[in-house]
Design an enzyme around this catalytic site. Structure first.
Site, mmCIF file in Angstrom:
data_model
loop_
_atom_site.group_PDB
_atom_site.id
_atom_site.type_symbol
_atom_site.label_atom_id
_atom_site.label_comp_id
_atom_site.label_asym_id
_atom_site.label_seq_id
_atom_site.Cartn_x
_atom_site.Cartn_y
_atom_site.Cartn_z
ATOM 1 N N HIS A 81 -39.443 10.742 -41.602
ATOM 2 C CA HIS A 81 -39.319 11.099 -43.020
ATOM 3 C C HIS A 81 -40.087 10.139 -43.917
ATOM 4 C CE1 HIS A 81 -36.388 7.882 -43.584
ATOM 5 N NE2 HIS A 81 -35.826 8.293 -42.467
ATOM 6 N N HIS A 82 -40.631 9.060 -43.380
ATOM 7 C CA HIS A 82 -41.499 8.135 -44.111
ATOM 8 C C HIS A 82 -40.866 7.629 -45.406
ATOM 9 C CE1 HIS A 82 -44.336 9.719 -41.234
ATOM 10 N NE2 HIS A 82 -44.204 10.909 -41.747
ATOM 11 N N CYS A 83 -39.581 7.338 -45.339
ATOM 12 C CA CYS A 83 -38.830 6.821 -46.491
ATOM 13 C C CYS A 83 -38.794 7.817 -47.649
ATOM 14 C CB CYS A 83 -39.363 5.474 -46.953
ATOM 15 S SG CYS A 83 -39.255 4.205 -45.676
ATOM 16 N N THR A 84 -38.903 9.103 -47.331
ATOM 17 C CA THR A 84 -38.843 10.132 -48.377
ATOM 18 C C THR A 84 -37.849 11.225 -47.981
ATOM 19 O OG1 THR A 84 -40.673 11.385 -47.417
ATOM 20 C CG2 THR A 84 -41.237 9.731 -49.084
ATOM 21 N N MET A 85 -36.666 10.817 -47.531
ATOM 22 C CA MET A 85 -35.665 11.799 -47.104
ATOM 23 C C MET A 85 -35.364 12.849 -48.175
ATOM 24 S SD MET A 85 -32.991 9.584 -44.876
ATOM 25 C CE MET A 85 -32.531 10.616 -43.512
#
Length: 163
Positions: free
Chosen positions: A120-124
């Site tokens: 999620h690349h810190c973009t949940m």
């Protein structure tokens, strides 16, 4: 100094360690958190020196060319969906492969020597809004080549046949 807690932790600042309790070493060792990353600092300085000697417009043009090349291949790749299609963006290609979880794609690419990031690349919140579990993300930079972009898509073909 005795009452003040250390602001960093590291080697030789501990007197005893157990699962229940740790005690600090005597002064001044209590505040000596080990050897700093000297090699890292020297490497960073060398990288900055190298970067400052480069033609930044040429570096940007190179990264742009990598992204254009990757995007064209991605658009022609059956079953691949690009996530993020802004006109002006950094040289990052995020995507999903139809019917495959991003983590599985990443693992199979890794087995072929192709490095990508997955998740999620810190973009949940964004992933939740998009209704996806995450993405596969290929990042291109000044040290990459067009051949490496081609290698990514050759490896994706194998992943696609495997999944």
């Amino acid at each position: 100094l005795e009452a003040m807690p250390p602001y960093q932790t590291g080697g030789e600042m501990i007197e005893t360690v157990s699962f229940e309790k740790s005690t600090w070493n005597q002064l001044p060792y209590k505040f000596e958190a080990g050897t700093p990353n000297i090699a890292g600092a020297i490497g960073l300085a060398a990288a900055i020196d190298w970067f400052n000697q480069q033609d930044r417009e040429a570096l940007q043009a190179h990264e742009d060319a990598l992204l254009v090349h990757a995007t064209k291949q991605a658009e022609a790749f059956d079953g691949l969906k690009i996530i993020g299609t802004a006109a002006k963006k950094v040289s990052v290609l995020s995507f999903l492969l139809e019917g495959a979880h991003p983590a599985d794609v990443g693992m199979l690419l890794d087995k072929q020597g192709v490095a990508v990031r997955t998740g999620h690349h810190c973009t949940m919140p964004l992933m939740d809004t998009l209704g996806i579990p995450g993405t596969v993300r290929a990042s291109f930079s000044i040290y990459n080549t067009l051949d490496e972009v081609d290698r990514l898509f050759e490896a994706l073909e194998k992943v696609k046949t495997f999944l």
